[in-house]
Write a protein that holds these residues in place. Structure first.
Motif, PDB file in Angstrom:
ATOM      1  N   ILE A   1      17.927 104.749 -27.476  1.00  0.00           N
ATOM      2  CA  ILE A   1      18.058 103.299 -27.379  1.00  0.00           C
ATOM      3  C   ILE A   1      16.796 102.742 -26.732  1.00  0.00           C
ATOM      4  O   ILE A   1      16.367 103.225 -25.678  1.00  0.00           O
ATOM      5  CB  ILE A   1      19.286 102.900 -26.546  1.00  0.00           C
ATOM      6  N   ARG A   2      16.197 101.740 -27.361  1.00  0.00           N
ATOM      7  CA  ARG A   2      15.016 101.080 -26.809  1.00  0.00           C
ATOM      8  C   ARG A   2      15.452  99.831 -26.062  1.00  0.00           C
ATOM      9  O   ARG A   2      16.203  99.002 -26.587  1.00  0.00           O
ATOM     10  CB  ARG A   2      14.038 100.711 -27.923  1.00  0.00           C
ATOM     11  N   VAL A   3      14.987  99.693 -24.819  1.00  0.00           N
ATOM     12  CA  VAL A   3      15.355  98.554 -23.977  1.00  0.00           C
ATOM     13  C   VAL A   3      14.082  97.903 -23.449  1.00  0.00           C
ATOM     14  O   VAL A   3      13.281  98.576 -22.787  1.00  0.00           O
ATOM     15  CB  VAL A   3      16.234  98.994 -22.789  1.00  0.00           C
ATOM     16  N   PRO A   4      13.857  96.612 -23.723  1.00  0.00           N
ATOM     17  CA  PRO A   4      12.691  95.940 -23.130  1.00  0.00           C
ATOM     18  C   PRO A   4      12.752  96.017 -21.608  1.00  0.00           C
ATOM     19  O   PRO A   4      13.813  95.784 -21.013  1.00  0.00           O
ATOM     20  CB  PRO A   4      12.821  94.502 -23.631  1.00  0.00           C
TER      21      PRO A   4
ATOM     22  N   ALA B   1       8.185  88.032 -26.700  1.00  0.00           N
ATOM     23  CA  ALA B   1       7.245  89.163 -26.644  1.00  0.00           C
ATOM     24  C   ALA B   1       7.529  89.966 -25.385  1.00  0.00           C
ATOM     25  O   ALA B   1       7.135  89.565 -24.295  1.00  0.00           O
ATOM     26  CB  ALA B   1       5.802  88.651 -26.642  1.00  0.00           C
ATOM     27  N   TRP B   2       8.255  91.052 -25.536  1.00  0.00           N
ATOM     28  CA  TRP B   2       8.567  91.895 -24.381  1.00  0.00           C
ATOM     29  C   TRP B   2       7.359  92.775 -24.064  1.00  0.00           C
ATOM     30  O   TRP B   2       6.641  93.221 -24.950  1.00  0.00           O
ATOM     31  CB  TRP B   2       9.802  92.741 -24.692  1.00  0.00           C
ATOM     32  N   SER B   3       7.172  93.069 -22.753  1.00  0.00           N
ATOM     33  CA  SER B   3       5.983  93.811 -22.322  1.00  0.00           C
ATOM     34  C   SER B   3       5.943  95.206 -22.954  1.00  0.00           C
ATOM     35  O   SER B   3       4.944  95.601 -23.535  1.00  0.00           O
ATOM     36  CB  SER B   3       5.964  93.920 -20.792  1.00  0.00           C
ATOM     37  N   GLU B   4       7.017  95.972 -22.828  1.00  0.00           N
ATOM     38  CA  GLU B   4       7.117  97.294 -23.430  1.00  0.00           C
ATOM     39  C   GLU B   4       8.557  97.746 -23.332  1.00  0.00           C
ATOM     40  O   GLU B   4       9.378  97.116 -22.668  1.00  0.00           O
ATOM     41  CB  GLU B   4       6.198  98.300 -22.736  1.00  0.00           C
ATOM     42  N   ASP B   5       8.892  98.817 -24.013  1.00  0.00           N
ATOM     43  CA  ASP B   5      10.269  99.290 -24.043  1.00  0.00           C
ATOM     44  C   ASP B   5      10.474 100.488 -23.133  1.00  0.00           C
ATOM     45  O   ASP B   5       9.563 101.287 -22.905  1.00  0.00           O
ATOM     46  CB  ASP B   5      10.667  99.682 -25.470  1.00  0.00           C
ATOM     47  N   TRP B   6      11.701 100.591 -22.657  1.00  0.00           N
ATOM     48  CA  TRP B   6      12.159 101.774 -21.942  1.00  0.00           C
ATOM     49  C   TRP B   6      13.114 102.502 -22.866  1.00  0.00           C
ATOM     50  O   TRP B   6      13.962 101.875 -23.517  1.00  0.00           O
ATOM     51  CB  TRP B   6      12.850 101.373 -20.648  1.00  0.00           C
TER      52      TRP B   6
ATOM     53  N   TYR C   1      18.756  94.490 -31.150  1.00  0.00           N
ATOM     54  CA  TYR C   1      17.387  94.921 -30.880  1.00  0.00           C
ATOM     55  C   TYR C   1      17.123  96.314 -31.438  1.00  0.00           C
ATOM     56  O   TYR C   1      16.024  96.628 -31.891  1.00  0.00           O
ATOM     57  CB  TYR C   1      17.127  94.903 -29.369  1.00  0.00           C
ATOM     58  N   ASN C   2      18.165  97.159 -31.429  1.00  0.00           N
ATOM     59  CA  ASN C   2      18.006  98.529 -31.904  1.00  0.00           C
ATOM     60  C   ASN C   2      18.490  98.732 -33.342  1.00  0.00           C
ATOM     61  O   ASN C   2      18.446  99.852 -33.854  1.00  0.00           O
ATOM     62  CB  ASN C   2      18.756  99.493 -30.968  1.00  0.00           C
ATOM     63  N   GLY C   3      18.966  97.644 -33.983  1.00  0.00           N
ATOM     64  CA  GLY C   3      19.399  97.750 -35.370  1.00  0.00           C
ATOM     65  C   GLY C   3      20.590  98.660 -35.559  1.00  0.00           C
ATOM     66  O   GLY C   3      20.664  99.404 -36.551  1.00  0.00           O
ATOM     67  N   ILE C   4      21.529  98.640 -34.600  1.00  0.00           N
ATOM     68  CA  ILE C   4      22.708  99.507 -34.668  1.00  0.00           C
ATOM     69  C   ILE C   4      23.851  98.738 -35.317  1.00  0.00           C
ATOM     70  O   ILE C   4      24.200  97.628 -34.891  1.00  0.00           O
ATOM     71  CB  ILE C   4      23.107  99.975 -33.260  1.00  0.00           C
ATOM     72  N   ALA C   5      24.459  99.330 -36.308  1.00  0.00           N
ATOM     73  CA  ALA C   5      25.502  98.651 -37.068  1.00  0.00           C
ATOM     74  C   ALA C   5      26.833  98.656 -36.327  1.00  0.00           C
ATOM     75  O   ALA C   5      27.548  97.648 -36.312  1.00  0.00           O
ATOM     76  CB  ALA C   5      25.650  99.305 -38.440  1.00  0.00           C
ATOM     77  N   ASN C   6      27.180  99.787 -35.696  1.00  0.00           N
ATOM     78  CA  ASN C   6      28.498  99.903 -35.077  1.00  0.00           C
ATOM     79  C   ASN C   6      28.346 100.433 -33.659  1.00  0.00           C
ATOM     80  O   ASN C   6      27.960 101.594 -33.449  1.00  0.00           O
ATOM     81  CB  ASN C   6      29.390 100.836 -35.906  1.00  0.00           C
ATOM     82  N   ASN C   7      28.682  99.614 -32.679  1.00  0.00           N
ATOM     83  CA  ASN C   7      28.522  99.980 -31.271  1.00  0.00           C
ATOM     84  C   ASN C   7      29.481 101.092 -30.863  1.00  0.00           C
ATOM     85  O   ASN C   7      29.217 101.828 -29.912  1.00  0.00           O
ATOM     86  CB  ASN C   7      28.740  98.744 -30.390  1.00  0.00           C
ATOM     87  N   THR C   8      30.571 101.250 -31.550  1.00  0.00           N
ATOM     88  CA  THR C   8      31.582 102.252 -31.161  1.00  0.00           C
ATOM     89  C   THR C   8      31.368 103.610 -31.802  1.00  0.00           C
ATOM     90  O   THR C   8      32.095 104.553 -31.506  1.00  0.00           O
ATOM     91  CB  THR C   8      32.991 101.734 -31.514  1.00  0.00           C
ATOM     92  N   GLU C   9      30.395 103.705 -32.687  1.00  0.00           N
ATOM     93  CA  GLU C   9      30.153 104.968 -33.375  1.00  0.00           C
ATOM     94  C   GLU C   9      28.670 105.350 -33.302  1.00  0.00           C
ATOM     95  O   GLU C   9      28.016 105.562 -34.316  1.00  0.00           O
ATOM     96  CB  GLU C   9      30.615 104.882 -34.829  1.00  0.00           C
TER      97      GLU C   9
END
Length: 440
Positions: free
Chosen positions: A70-73, A20-25, A55-63
Motif C-alpha cells: 500500500i502506498r501512502v503519501p 502533489a504529495w511529497s513522496e509515498d510511504w 489512491y492505490n487503485g484497490i477495487a475491494n477493501n475487504t479482499e
C-alpha cells in the motif's frame, strides 16, 4: 445509487490526484488487516480509508491479498517517519540511491531511504542505527538493498525488508511491539523473519548458499516452502532450491582471559588461547568512540594489527567451525600505552637522545616535556601527520625542556623532539608519541 457512489468516488479521486504529495510511504498488508485498520493506525483524521483505496487503485477493501503493498503519501501520516542513520563507515563503502544510475561515497551521518543500495569493499564495514536503536552491521564485500524501511518516532520499526545480495550482516533487533510488525532478511536462498533478536546472515553469491546464526532469541527461516526455527546458539545452512538444514550448535566463546598484546616494528600482535573446534577466527577492534578501527579473519589464534594510536580498545572475537558457522562473541577491553618506541636515527657520539614524557592534556592545551640532554643548546619540537615526522604541521625551537601546544582539532598526530648539538650540526631524536583527538 451505484451511479451516485461511482460519481462521488470519481470526484474524490480527482481531488486526491490533483494534489502533489511529497513522496509515498510503503506499507505491506498483513494477515487480518484492511485499509480501515491501516487508516485508523497511521492516517491523520482528515484522510479516510476510501481515499487510500482510490489512491492505490484497490477495487475491494475487504479482499486485499496478504503482502499487498500500500502506498501512502507521507503528508497523510499522523506520525513523523524516522529514518535509518549511517552510524559509522570503516573502509570503502558506496551508496546508490533509488532511481540513481551512479553510486556515491557513503559517509557517516547519511540517512537512508527505501530502495537504497549499499556496497562495501575488502576489509570495510558499515554500521546502521534504526529509530528504536536497533543496529545493523554490514560486513566486507557485501551488497545490501533496503526494499522497505518503515519506522516512526516512538513506535519503532513497522515494516523493514532487507535484501542481502551477497556478503554478511549482523543484526541486533529490539523486540517488535506488535505481531503485524515485520523485520525480514531476504537472500537468494531463503527468507529470515524475526521478532527481535541478535543474529547474523551470510549469503554466498557464488554457490548460492545462506548461513544464519542466532546468538540471542530465535528466527524463522523459510526456504522451498519449509520453515525452520533456529534458536539461540544454533545455525543453519540453506542451499538455493533446498529446505533449511537441521540447526547446528555454534561454537562457544573463545577464552580471552590470557590474551596478550605486544608492539612490533610494524604494529601490534594480539594472541589468545586456541578454541576447540575453531578452524578460523573473526575479529573486530573497536575504539572508545565505538568506531571499528580494524577487522577481518585469522586462521590462527593470533592477529597482526597495523600501528594503532594509544588509547582504550575492545576486541570482539569469535570462532569459525569447519563448515563456516561463526560462534558466540567474546569481548576483552585493553589499553595501548602511549609509549611506543620506534627505531630512532643513529645518535652522534656524545649527544644522547632526549626522552619524551607522556603528553598531558588540560584546558590550556597539550603539555609536552622531555629530558635535558648534555651538550644540547636547544630542542626542536615537531608535530606531524605521519610517524616518520616528515609531514610536519608545526615546529618550534625551545631552550627549555617543556612546551604547551594549543588545543588541536580532532585527528591523529605524532609528536617528537630533537636535541640540537651546541658545537656542530649533530642532532638526536626522541621516541615518538602518537595521540588521537576524538570528535566530542
Amino acid at each position: 445509487m451505484t451511479r451516485i457512489i461511482t460519481s462521488l468516488l470519481f470526484f474524490v479521486l480527482v481531488v486526491i490526484t490533483g494534489q502533489a504529495w511529497s513522496e509515498d510511504w510503503a506499507y505491506r498488508i498483513h494477515e487480518g488487516e484492511n485499509l480501515s485498520i491501516v487508516a485508523e493506525r497511521f492516517l491523520k483524521s482528515e484522510f479516510t480509508p476510501e481515499q487510500l483505496q482510490i489512491y492505490n487503485g484497490i477495487a475491494n477493501n475487504t479482499e486485499i491479498p496478504i503482502g499487498t503493498e500500500i502506498r501512502v503519501p507521507i503528508d497523510w501520516l499522523k506520525e513523523v517517519l524516522a529514518g535509518v542513520k549511517v552510524k559509522s563507515v570503516f573502509g570503502d563503502a558506496s551508496l546508490q540511491r533509488t532511481g540513481a544510475s551512479v553510486s556515491i561515497v557513503l559517509v557517516a551521518g547519511t540517512m537512508l531511504n527505501a530502495g537504497d543500495r549499499i556496497s562495501t569493499g575488502v576489509g570495510a564495514s558499515v554500521s546502521l542505527q534504526f529509530a528504536d536503536n536497533s543496529t545493523l552491521l554490514i560486513g566486507e564485500e557485501s551488497e545490501v538493498v533496503f526494499d522497505a524501511l518503515s519506522s516512526f518516532h516512538g513506535m519503532g520499526m513497522l515494516d523493514t525488508r532487507i535484501r542481502l545480495q551477497r556478503g554478511r550482516i549482523e543484526n541486533r533487533i529490539k523486540p517488535l511491539r506488535k505481531p503485524e510488525y515485520r523485520y525480514e532478511i531476504h537472500t537468494p536462498a531463503a527468507v529470515t523473519m524475526v521478532r527481535g533478536t541478535k543474529f547474523r546472515v551470510f549469503s554466498d553469491a557464488g554457490d548460492e548458499q545462506t548461513r544464519s546464526e542466532v546468538t540471542e532469541g530465535g528466527v524463522n527461516i523459510t526456504a522451498e516452502g519449509e520453515t525452520v526455527l533456529v534458536e539461540q546458539g544454533e545455525g543453519t545452512l540453506i542451499e538455493k532450491g533446498k529446505p533449511p538444514s537441521p540447526p547446528r550448535a555454534l561454537l562457544a566463546q573463545p577464552d580471552l582471559t590470557e590474551m596478550t598484546h605486544q608492539f612490533t616494528m610494524d604494529g601490534v600482535v594480539i594472541e589468545w588461547s586456541p578454541l576447540d573446534g575453531a578452524a578460523a577466527y573473526r575479529y573486530q577492534l573497536i575504539n572508545r568512540e565505538e568506531m571499528m578501527v580494524a577487522g577481518g579473519m585469522s586462521s590462527d589464534n593470533r592477529i597482526e594489527l597495523p600501528r594503532l594510536l594509544a588509547g582504550d580498545y575492545r576486541i570482539v572475537l569469535r570462532g569459525i567451525d569447519e563448515l563456516g558457522f561463526e560462534g558466540f562473541n567474546a569481548y576483552r577491553n585493553f589499553t595501548l600505552e602511549a609509549v611506543a618506541p620506534l627505531p630512532v636515527r643513529a645518535e652522534p657520539e656524545g649527544l644522547t637522545a632526549p626522552t619524551l614524557f607522556r603528553p598531558q592534556f588540560s584546558r590550556h592545551g597539550i603539555h609536552i616535556r622531555w629530558t635535558q640532554v648534555a651538550g644540547a643548546w636547544a630542542y626542536r619540537l615537531i608535530l606531524a601527520r605521519d610517524i616518520e615526522l616528515e609531514d610536519k604541521l608545526f615546529t618550534r625551537l625551545s631552550e627549555d625542556n617543556a612546551f604547551i601546544l594549543q588545543p588541536l582539532p580532532p585527528g591523529h598526530y605524532f609528536i617528537g623532539v630533537e636535541a640540537l648539538s651546541a658545537i656542530n650540526d649533530d642532532r638526536s631524536r626522541s621516541d615518538i608519541y602518537r595521540i588521537g583527538i576524538p570528535v566530542w
